[in-house]
Design a protein around this motif. Structure first.
Motif, PDB file in Angstrom:
ATOM      1  N   MET A  19       0.841  -1.174   0.000  1.00  0.00           N
ATOM      2  CA  MET A  19       0.000   0.000   0.000  1.00  0.00           C
ATOM      3  C   MET A  19       0.892   1.245   0.000  1.00  0.00           C
ATOM      4  O   MET A  19       1.852   1.322   0.771  1.00  0.00           O
ATOM      5  CB  MET A  19      -0.871  -0.030   1.256  1.00  0.00           C
ATOM      6  CG  MET A  19      -2.043   0.907   1.231  1.00  0.00           C
ATOM      7  SD  MET A  19      -3.324   0.603   0.018  1.00  0.00           S
ATOM      8  CE  MET A  19      -3.935  -1.003   0.483  1.00  0.00           C
ATOM      9  N   ILE A  20       0.569   2.212  -0.837  1.00  0.00           N
ATOM     10  CA  ILE A  20       1.290   3.477  -0.874  1.00  0.00           C
ATOM     11  C   ILE A  20       0.489   4.476  -0.039  1.00  0.00           C
ATOM     12  O   ILE A  20      -0.663   4.773  -0.342  1.00  0.00           O
ATOM     13  CB  ILE A  20       1.428   4.018  -2.316  1.00  0.00           C
ATOM     14  CG1 ILE A  20       2.077   2.986  -3.232  1.00  0.00           C
ATOM     15  CG2 ILE A  20       2.183   5.340  -2.322  1.00  0.00           C
ATOM     16  CD1 ILE A  20       3.501   2.663  -2.921  1.00  0.00           C
ATOM     17  N   VAL A  21       1.086   4.970   1.027  1.00  0.00           N
ATOM     18  CA  VAL A  21       0.411   5.942   1.897  1.00  0.00           C
ATOM     19  C   VAL A  21       0.464   7.302   1.222  1.00  0.00           C
ATOM     20  O   VAL A  21       1.532   7.786   0.851  1.00  0.00           O
ATOM     21  CB  VAL A  21       1.067   5.986   3.286  1.00  0.00           C
ATOM     22  CG1 VAL A  21       0.376   7.013   4.171  1.00  0.00           C
ATOM     23  CG2 VAL A  21       1.029   4.612   3.935  1.00  0.00           C
ATOM     24  N   SER A  46      -6.544   3.248   7.019  1.00  0.00           N
ATOM     25  CA  SER A  46      -5.986   2.424   8.093  1.00  0.00           C
ATOM     26  C   SER A  46      -5.472   3.332   9.200  1.00  0.00           C
ATOM     27  O   SER A  46      -4.929   4.407   8.924  1.00  0.00           O
ATOM     28  CB  SER A  46      -4.839   1.558   7.575  1.00  0.00           C
ATOM     29  OG  SER A  46      -4.209   0.881   8.640  1.00  0.00           O
ATOM     30  N   ALA A  47      -5.624   2.892  10.436  1.00  0.00           N
ATOM     31  CA  ALA A  47      -5.073   3.640  11.567  1.00  0.00           C
ATOM     32  C   ALA A  47      -3.554   3.493  11.633  1.00  0.00           C
ATOM     33  O   ALA A  47      -2.879   4.302  12.254  1.00  0.00           O
ATOM     34  CB  ALA A  47      -5.708   3.157  12.872  1.00  0.00           C
ATOM     35  N   GLU A  72      -4.189  -6.130   3.529  1.00  0.00           N
ATOM     36  CA  GLU A  72      -5.501  -6.698   3.865  1.00  0.00           C
ATOM     37  C   GLU A  72      -6.166  -6.014   5.065  1.00  0.00           C
ATOM     38  O   GLU A  72      -7.355  -6.181   5.295  1.00  0.00           O
ATOM     39  CB  GLU A  72      -5.408  -8.215   4.101  1.00  0.00           C
ATOM     40  CG  GLU A  72      -4.487  -8.628   5.223  1.00  0.00           C
ATOM     41  CD  GLU A  72      -3.042  -8.862   4.785  1.00  0.00           C
ATOM     42  OE1 GLU A  72      -2.276  -9.379   5.613  1.00  0.00           O
ATOM     43  OE2 GLU A  72      -2.677  -8.527   3.636  1.00  0.00           O
ATOM     44  N   ASN A  73      -5.420  -5.200   5.808  1.00  0.00           N
ATOM     45  CA  ASN A  73      -5.990  -4.484   6.955  1.00  0.00           C
ATOM     46  C   ASN A  73      -6.488  -3.079   6.601  1.00  0.00           C
ATOM     47  O   ASN A  73      -7.005  -2.381   7.460  1.00  0.00           O
ATOM     48  CB  ASN A  73      -4.972  -4.391   8.093  1.00  0.00           C
ATOM     49  CG  ASN A  73      -4.698  -5.735   8.728  1.00  0.00           C
ATOM     50  OD1 ASN A  73      -5.267  -6.750   8.341  1.00  0.00           O
ATOM     51  ND2 ASN A  73      -3.817  -5.753   9.696  1.00  0.00           N
ATOM     52  N   TRP A  74      -6.312  -2.659   5.352  1.00  0.00           N
ATOM     53  CA  TRP A  74      -6.799  -1.364   4.902  1.00  0.00           C
ATOM     54  C   TRP A  74      -8.229  -1.535   4.390  1.00  0.00           C
ATOM     55  O   TRP A  74      -8.534  -2.524   3.720  1.00  0.00           O
ATOM     56  CB  TRP A  74      -5.908  -0.809   3.798  1.00  0.00           C
ATOM     57  CG  TRP A  74      -4.546  -0.400   4.278  1.00  0.00           C
ATOM     58  CD1 TRP A  74      -3.548  -1.236   4.695  1.00  0.00           C
ATOM     59  CD2 TRP A  74      -4.041   0.915   4.389  1.00  0.00           C
ATOM     60  NE1 TRP A  74      -2.446  -0.502   5.056  1.00  0.00           N
ATOM     61  CE2 TRP A  74      -2.716   0.823   4.879  1.00  0.00           C
ATOM     62  CE3 TRP A  74      -4.566   2.178   4.122  1.00  0.00           C
ATOM     63  CZ2 TRP A  74      -1.925   1.937   5.103  1.00  0.00           C
ATOM     64  CZ3 TRP A  74      -3.765   3.286   4.339  1.00  0.00           C
ATOM     65  CH2 TRP A  74      -2.467   3.166   4.826  1.00  0.00           C
ATOM     66  N   LYS A  75      -9.106  -0.579   4.675  1.00  0.00           N
ATOM     67  CA  LYS A  75     -10.511  -0.662   4.270  1.00  0.00           C
ATOM     68  C   LYS A  75     -10.782   0.324   3.134  1.00  0.00           C
ATOM     69  O   LYS A  75     -10.506   1.512   3.252  1.00  0.00           O
ATOM     70  CB  LYS A  75     -11.422  -0.355   5.455  1.00  0.00           C
ATOM     71  CG  LYS A  75     -12.875  -0.507   5.123  1.00  0.00           C
ATOM     72  CD  LYS A  75     -13.764  -0.266   6.322  1.00  0.00           C
ATOM     73  CE  LYS A  75     -15.204  -0.415   5.885  1.00  0.00           C
ATOM     74  NZ  LYS A  75     -16.125   0.089   6.871  1.00  0.00           N
ATOM     75  N   ALA A  76     -11.342  -0.186   2.036  1.00  0.00           N
ATOM     76  CA  ALA A  76     -11.613   0.636   0.854  1.00  0.00           C
ATOM     77  C   ALA A  76     -12.884   1.466   1.040  1.00  0.00           C
ATOM     78  O   ALA A  76     -13.868   0.988   1.602  1.00  0.00           O
ATOM     79  CB  ALA A  76     -11.750  -0.248  -0.377  1.00  0.00           C
ATOM     80  N   TYR A 105      -4.703   7.090   8.283  1.00  0.00           N
ATOM     81  CA  TYR A 105      -3.966   7.281   7.039  1.00  0.00           C
ATOM     82  C   TYR A 105      -4.829   6.843   5.880  1.00  0.00           C
ATOM     83  O   TYR A 105      -5.712   6.002   6.018  1.00  0.00           O
ATOM     84  CB  TYR A 105      -2.678   6.445   7.050  1.00  0.00           C
ATOM     85  CG  TYR A 105      -1.698   6.904   8.100  1.00  0.00           C
ATOM     86  CD1 TYR A 105      -0.768   7.894   7.807  1.00  0.00           C
ATOM     87  CD2 TYR A 105      -1.715   6.351   9.376  1.00  0.00           C
ATOM     88  CE1 TYR A 105       0.131   8.328   8.774  1.00  0.00           C
ATOM     89  CE2 TYR A 105      -0.815   6.775  10.349  1.00  0.00           C
ATOM     90  CZ  TYR A 105       0.098   7.768  10.040  1.00  0.00           C
ATOM     91  OH  TYR A 105       0.978   8.187  10.996  1.00  0.00           O
ATOM     92  N   PHE A 106      -4.565   7.404   4.713  1.00  0.00           N
ATOM     93  CA  PHE A 106      -5.224   6.923   3.507  1.00  0.00           C
ATOM     94  C   PHE A 106      -4.163   6.634   2.460  1.00  0.00           C
ATOM     95  O   PHE A 106      -3.093   7.230   2.451  1.00  0.00           O
ATOM     96  CB  PHE A 106      -6.293   7.895   2.994  1.00  0.00           C
ATOM     97  CG  PHE A 106      -5.757   9.228   2.562  1.00  0.00           C
ATOM     98  CD1 PHE A 106      -5.404   9.455   1.242  1.00  0.00           C
ATOM     99  CD2 PHE A 106      -5.605  10.258   3.472  1.00  0.00           C
ATOM    100  CE1 PHE A 106      -4.905  10.679   0.848  1.00  0.00           C
ATOM    101  CE2 PHE A 106      -5.111  11.490   3.088  1.00  0.00           C
ATOM    102  CZ  PHE A 106      -4.759  11.699   1.768  1.00  0.00           C
TER     103      PHE A 106
END
Length: 168
Positions: free
Chosen positions: A1-3, A38-39, A46-50, A83-84
């Motif tokens: 994931m790219i923050v 994601s916090a 897999e822990n990031w929510k779309a 974070y996004f």
């Protein structure tokens, strides 16, 4: 994931979010249909929510965004300062001489005399410019990411060449 940035506060009462972008061109993110939240910036993908992106706009000297399903101030407050980001394949490709911060992490840094200064550990956004945090195992150096310091970024070689004295 790219923050890509961080949510810093709710904006208004309709679910808009004030964001702090980690980059120069947040309006380019309009082309993305989703943002992932994601916090923890280091969380596995897999822990990031779309969330579907409804709108993004410049507001004063900042940026605000509206995500689908975040429809009121309570919902935007519940997100906190998360974070996004997005998977690399969802991002617009960088143009010549542009880089995602994630591409710079881990690159070797050498000065004009070919002396190694360390590797890029992270970047800091100061408002005026980004700063490379370069770690050689014994010390950290903070190098401004500006043209008169950063002379070349060669991603294919994993190298950043800088005009910076080894004693600084």
């Amino acid at each position: 994931m790219i923050v890509l940035g961080r949510i810093v506060a709710p904006f208004g009462v309709q679910g808009w979010l004030r964001i702090h972008p980690f980059g120069d061109d947040p309006e380019a993110w309009r082309k993305m249909s989703q943002w992932w939240l994601s916090a923890d910036a280091e969380a596995p993908a897999e822990n990031w929510k779309a969330h579907d992106l409804e709108a993004i706009k410049l507001h004063g000297d900042g940026v605000v965004a509206k995500l689908a399903g975040i429809d009121g101030r309570d919902a935007s407050e519940a997100l906190g300062r998360c974070y996004f980001g997005a998977p690399r394949e969802a991002l617009p490709p960088p143009t010549k001489d542009e880089y995602y911060w994630a591409d710079l992490i881990g690159l070797a840094v050498v000065n004009m005399q070919e002396l190694p200064l360390g590797r890029v550990k992270s970047l800091i956004e100061t408002g005026a410019n980004e700063v490379l945090v370069v770690d050689d195992g014994e010390r950290e150096r903070l190098l401004p990411f500006v043209d008169h310091v950063v002379k070349a970024v060669v991603l294919s070689d994993g190298l950043i060449r800088v005009d910076w004295d080894a004693d600084w």
